[in-house]
Design a protein around this motif. Structure first.
Motif, PDB file in Angstrom:
ATOM      1  N   GLU A  45       0.795  -1.218   0.000  1.00 48.41           N
ATOM      2  CA  GLU A  45       0.000   0.000   0.000  1.00 48.41           C
ATOM      3  C   GLU A  45       0.831   1.274   0.000  1.00 48.41           C
ATOM      4  O   GLU A  45       0.295   2.361  -0.209  1.00 48.41           O
ATOM      5  N   GLY A  46       2.114   1.158   0.244  1.00 48.32           N
ATOM      6  CA  GLY A  46       2.936   2.341   0.426  1.00 48.32           C
ATOM      7  C   GLY A  46       3.049   2.637   1.909  1.00 48.32           C
ATOM      8  O   GLY A  46       2.132   2.346   2.680  1.00 48.32           O
ATOM      9  N   LEU A 120      11.659  -2.815  -0.492  1.00 47.43           N
ATOM     10  CA  LEU A 120      12.917  -2.136  -0.797  1.00 47.43           C
ATOM     11  C   LEU A 120      12.671  -0.953  -1.729  1.00 47.43           C
ATOM     12  O   LEU A 120      13.193   0.143  -1.506  1.00 47.43           O
ATOM     13  N   VAL A 121      11.873  -1.169  -2.756  1.00 45.31           N
ATOM     14  CA  VAL A 121      11.563  -0.095  -3.693  1.00 45.31           C
ATOM     15  C   VAL A 121      10.808   1.029  -2.987  1.00 45.31           C
ATOM     16  O   VAL A 121      11.106   2.212  -3.175  1.00 45.31           O
ATOM     17  N   GLN A 122       9.837   0.657  -2.166  1.00 43.07           N
ATOM     18  CA  GLN A 122       9.034   1.658  -1.466  1.00 43.07           C
ATOM     19  C   GLN A 122       9.886   2.519  -0.544  1.00 43.07           C
ATOM     20  O   GLN A 122       9.793   3.747  -0.548  1.00 43.07           O
ATOM     21  N   THR A 123      10.743   1.888   0.237  1.00 44.18           N
ATOM     22  CA  THR A 123      11.500   2.649   1.232  1.00 44.18           C
ATOM     23  C   THR A 123      12.592   3.487   0.585  1.00 44.18           C
ATOM     24  O   THR A 123      12.910   4.578   1.058  1.00 44.18           O
ATOM     25  N   LEU A 124      13.163   3.023  -0.527  1.00 41.38           N
ATOM     26  CA  LEU A 124      14.172   3.810  -1.224  1.00 41.38           C
ATOM     27  C   LEU A 124      13.551   4.999  -1.948  1.00 41.38           C
ATOM     28  O   LEU A 124      14.225   6.008  -2.180  1.00 41.38           O
ATOM     29  N   SER A 125      12.279   4.870  -2.300  1.00 42.70           N
ATOM     30  CA  SER A 125      11.611   5.932  -3.053  1.00 42.70           C
ATOM     31  C   SER A 125      11.170   7.093  -2.178  1.00 42.70           C
ATOM     32  O   SER A 125      10.799   8.148  -2.693  1.00 42.70           O
ATOM     33  N   THR A 126      11.188   6.905  -0.880  1.00 45.96           N
ATOM     34  CA  THR A 126      10.752   7.956   0.033  1.00 45.96           C
ATOM     35  C   THR A 126      11.958   8.629   0.666  1.00 45.96           C
ATOM     36  O   THR A 126      13.011   8.030   0.818  1.00 45.96           O
ATOM     37  N   VAL A 131      15.584   6.206   5.749  1.00 39.92           N
ATOM     38  CA  VAL A 131      16.105   5.782   4.448  1.00 39.92           C
ATOM     39  C   VAL A 131      17.572   6.172   4.333  1.00 39.92           C
ATOM     40  O   VAL A 131      18.399   5.396   3.834  1.00 39.92           O
ATOM     41  N   ASP A 132      17.912   7.355   4.812  1.00 37.03           N
ATOM     42  CA  ASP A 132      19.313   7.774   4.805  1.00 37.03           C
ATOM     43  C   ASP A 132      20.168   6.788   5.591  1.00 37.03           C
ATOM     44  O   ASP A 132      21.260   6.396   5.158  1.00 37.03           O
ATOM     45  N   VAL A 177      14.752   1.109  -7.823  1.00 31.55           N
ATOM     46  CA  VAL A 177      13.780   2.199  -7.799  1.00 31.55           C
ATOM     47  C   VAL A 177      13.234   2.460  -9.204  1.00 31.55           C
ATOM     48  O   VAL A 177      12.045   2.763  -9.390  1.00 31.55           O
ATOM     49  N   MET A 178      14.097   2.333 -10.199  1.00 27.84           N
ATOM     50  CA  MET A 178      13.719   2.603 -11.588  1.00 27.84           C
ATOM     51  C   MET A 178      13.243   1.346 -12.315  1.00 27.84           C
ATOM     52  O   MET A 178      13.250   1.299 -13.552  1.00 27.84           O
ATOM     53  N   HIS A 179      12.808   0.350 -11.576  1.00 34.76           N
ATOM     54  CA  HIS A 179      12.481  -0.944 -12.188  1.00 34.76           C
ATOM     55  C   HIS A 179      11.410  -0.830 -13.262  1.00 34.76           C
ATOM     56  O   HIS A 179      11.441  -1.559 -14.263  1.00 34.76           O
ATOM     57  N   ARG A 180      10.455   0.087 -13.106  1.00 32.77           N
ATOM     58  CA  ARG A 180       9.401   0.230 -14.104  1.00 32.77           C
ATOM     59  C   ARG A 180       9.975   0.697 -15.441  1.00 32.77           C
ATOM     60  O   ARG A 180       9.547   0.247 -16.512  1.00 32.77           O
TER      61      ARG A 180
END
Length: 254
Positions: A45-46, A120-126, A131-132, A177-180
């Protein structure tokens, strides 16, 4: 003990798939169940939209028990990031110890088909302090176990190896992150469990690293800008000790 992992899933969760070895194979304490449920909810869900009461229901606990263990939703997320970093570190070490396999491939093989990949994608995108900390931990871990790659003959030891490892770590995380867009341009799905997809990505990455396509030095590429950057050294494209064409910095004979 994946049975517990499946029972904790909600009908609308993306994680109807079985969890990998990294999730659900540890002790089945309430704290572990909460963290696993949170990873699945955050992935589906994000992080912003996921609700503690839904996570509690998935884990079979009450919302007050979540606050007892983690304090806040932010604290729960921090625990998820810490767990993710531990799992990535373990798989990267295994990847570097196996000739011909890069770290990202090792991570995908272990996490593919699980909520950890999507998380992993969700947390890196925020953007957040957690995340830092996660990225900092991953870079620090990469710098620590780069010696494994040198000892195994996968990595060539050079004075700038720490910088190279940092760049490669960012490259690997950025690809997730850029998987799409990777899917759109290369028809390679980094979140899919197709073996051919994993192999094709690993092959492309390996070819770029072991047989560089850029045949001129960094100084030649940057022109006058290189003169103002003392950290940039001309590249040597002669074969290294393993017989592979490399781009090791030339020694300064001045």
């Amino acid at each position: 003990m994946r049975g517990d992992d499946r029972s904790a899933q909600s009908p609308d969760s993306v994680t109807r798939r079985q969890a990998p070895a990294g999730i659900g194979s540890e002790d089945l304490t309430a704290r572990a169940r909460i963290r696993q449920a949170a990873i699945r909810r955050f992935a589906a869900e994000g992080i912003d939209k996921a609700r503690l009461k839904d996570i509690a229901a998935d884990a079979g606990v009450t919302t007050p028990l979540i606050t007892h263990h983690f304090g806040t939703k932010d604290g729960l997320r921090a625990a998820c990031d810490e767990y993710l970093a531990e799992q990535i570190k373990e798989q990267k070490e295994l990847g570097l110890s196996r000739p011909g396999q890069d770290a990202l491939q090792a991570i995908r093989e272990h996490f593919i088909g699980s909520a950890l990949m999507s998380y992993l994608v969700q947390t890196l995108s925020t953007g957040s302090e957690h995340v830092d900390e996660l990225v900092d931990t991953l870079v620090e871990d990469a710098l620590e176990y780069m010696h494994i790659g040198v000892d195994s003959g996968i990595l060539r030891d050079t004075p700038k190896l720490p910088q190279y490892i940092t760049v490669l770590t960012m490259w690997q995380l950025g690809a997730m992150v850029m998987h799409r867009h990777v899917k759109r341009h290369l028809d390679i799905d980094l979140l899919d469990d197709a073996t051919d997809s994993a192999f094709e990505w690993a092959q492309l990455a390996g070819e770029i690293l072991t047989d560089p396509v850029i045949l001129v030095s960094a100084t030649d590429l940057m022109g006058d800008n290189a003169a103002h950057n003392p950290g940039v050294q001309p590249a040597d494209h002669t074969p290294d000790a393993t017989g592979t064409s490399g781009t090791a910095p030339r020694k300064d004979h001045t």
